[in-house]
Motif scaffolding. Structure first.
Motif, PDB file in Angstrom:
ATOM      1  N   ARG A  78      47.431  -8.316  -7.029  1.00 25.35           N
ATOM      2  CA  ARG A  78      48.428  -9.521  -7.208  1.00 25.35           C
ATOM      3  C   ARG A  78      48.064 -10.714  -6.294  1.00 25.35           C
ATOM      4  NH1 ARG A  78      54.083  -6.868  -9.277  1.00 25.35           N
ATOM      5  NH2 ARG A  78      53.045  -5.086 -10.356  1.00 25.35           N
ATOM      6  N   PHE A  79      48.484 -11.762  -6.530  1.00 20.77           N
ATOM      7  CA  PHE A  79      48.232 -12.768  -5.785  1.00 20.77           C
ATOM      8  C   PHE A  79      49.097 -12.915  -4.615  1.00 20.77           C
ATOM      9  CE2 PHE A  79      46.598 -15.765  -9.426  1.00 20.77           C
ATOM     10  CZ  PHE A  79      45.313 -15.331  -8.986  1.00 20.77           C
ATOM     11  N   VAL A  83      52.058  -5.479   6.122  1.00 21.66           N
ATOM     12  CA  VAL A  83      51.861  -6.442   4.691  1.00 21.66           C
ATOM     13  C   VAL A  83      53.119  -5.452   3.731  1.00 21.66           C
ATOM     14  CG1 VAL A  83      50.596  -6.499   2.584  1.00 21.66           C
ATOM     15  CG2 VAL A  83      49.526  -6.786   4.830  1.00 21.66           C
ATOM     16  N   GLY A  84      53.377  -4.496   3.952  1.00 25.69           N
ATOM     17  CA  GLY A  84      54.538  -3.648   3.044  1.00 25.69           C
ATOM     18  C   GLY A  84      53.897  -3.282   1.882  1.00 25.69           C
ATOM     19  N   ASP A 111      47.712 -13.695   5.172  1.00 22.67           N
ATOM     20  CA  ASP A 111      48.917 -14.223   6.297  1.00 22.67           C
ATOM     21  C   ASP A 111      48.515 -13.122   7.210  1.00 22.67           C
ATOM     22  OD1 ASP A 111      49.717 -16.039   4.546  1.00 22.67           O
ATOM     23  OD2 ASP A 111      51.610 -15.055   3.931  1.00 22.67           O
ATOM     24  N   VAL A 112      48.550 -11.886   7.085  1.00 25.68           N
ATOM     25  CA  VAL A 112      48.602 -10.803   8.341  1.00 25.68           C
ATOM     26  C   VAL A 112      47.388 -11.088   8.931  1.00 25.68           C
ATOM     27  CG1 VAL A 112      48.592  -8.532   8.894  1.00 25.68           C
ATOM     28  CG2 VAL A 112      50.256  -9.625   7.474  1.00 25.68           C
ATOM     29  N   LEU A 113      46.079 -11.032   8.110  1.00 22.95           N
ATOM     30  CA  LEU A 113      44.808 -11.234   8.966  1.00 22.95           C
ATOM     31  C   LEU A 113      44.218 -12.468   9.311  1.00 22.95           C
ATOM     32  CD1 LEU A 113      43.084  -8.484   6.484  1.00 22.95           C
ATOM     33  CD2 LEU A 113      43.983  -8.100   8.674  1.00 22.95           C
ATOM     34  N   GLY A 114      44.992 -13.617   8.881  1.00 28.72           N
ATOM     35  CA  GLY A 114      44.328 -14.757   9.454  1.00 28.72           C
ATOM     36  C   GLY A 114      43.341 -15.247   8.763  1.00 28.72           C
ATOM     37  N   CYS A 115      43.137 -15.074   7.376  1.00 26.04           N
ATOM     38  CA  CYS A 115      42.133 -15.221   6.718  1.00 26.04           C
ATOM     39  C   CYS A 115      42.213 -15.975   5.398  1.00 26.04           C
ATOM     40  CB  CYS A 115      41.112 -13.878   6.596  1.00 26.04           C
ATOM     41  SG  CYS A 115      41.809 -12.747   5.482  1.00 26.04           S
ATOM     42  N   GLN A 116      41.253 -16.151   4.689  1.00 20.46           N
ATOM     43  CA  GLN A 116      41.399 -16.609   3.251  1.00 20.46           C
ATOM     44  C   GLN A 116      40.869 -15.696   2.237  1.00 20.46           C
ATOM     45  OE1 GLN A 116      42.237 -19.897   2.521  1.00 20.46           O
ATOM     46  NE2 GLN A 116      42.866 -19.949   4.730  1.00 20.46           N
ATOM     47  N   ARG A 119      49.880 -12.081   1.198  1.00 24.27           N
ATOM     48  CA  ARG A 119      50.474 -11.433   2.419  1.00 24.27           C
ATOM     49  C   ARG A 119      49.021 -10.725   3.207  1.00 24.27           C
ATOM     50  NH1 ARG A 119      54.169  -9.046  -1.422  1.00 24.27           N
ATOM     51  NH2 ARG A 119      53.120  -7.069  -1.346  1.00 24.27           N
ATOM     52  N   ILE A 120      48.084 -10.223   2.574  1.00 26.11           N
ATOM     53  CA  ILE A 120      47.082  -9.950   3.386  1.00 26.11           C
ATOM     54  C   ILE A 120      46.392 -10.615   4.156  1.00 26.11           C
ATOM     55  CG2 ILE A 120      45.104  -8.702   3.195  1.00 26.11           C
ATOM     56  CD1 ILE A 120      45.869  -6.885   0.805  1.00 26.11           C
TER      57      ILE A 120
END
Length: 79
Positions: A50-51, A31-32, A59-64, A56-57
């Motif tokens: 922050r949105f 995520v950086g 996206d990486v975890l594949g969740c909503q 990013r979280i």
């Protein structure tokens, strides 16, 4: 020290990481974001997110976002 503000927001990052078999360190690298900042979020001590970070979280975890954050109007459990 001032009393911590009570709210009903709950963070489920630990559960999602466990479901994905991922560590906080691995998430941090992808995520950086520093491990310390993710730890603050995971432990429910964050005052804001922050949105762009939330995105990013997710996206990486594949969740909503709703998988990570829920609201319980009754507030947090007493400590």
């Amino acid at each position: 020290m001032a009393e911590e503000e009570l709210h009903g927001i709950q963070i489920h990052l630990d559960r999602i990481l466990a479901e994905r078999g991922m560590t906080l360190t691995e998430l941090s690298a992808q995520v950086g974001i520093t491990v310390v900042n993710l730890s603050v979020l995971k432990n429910g001590r964050a005052k804001a997110i922050r949105f762009s970070t939330l995105s990013r979280i997710c996206d990486v975890l594949g969740c909503q976002p709703g998988d990570l954050i829920t609201h319980d109007p009754a507030g947090p459990p007493p400590s």
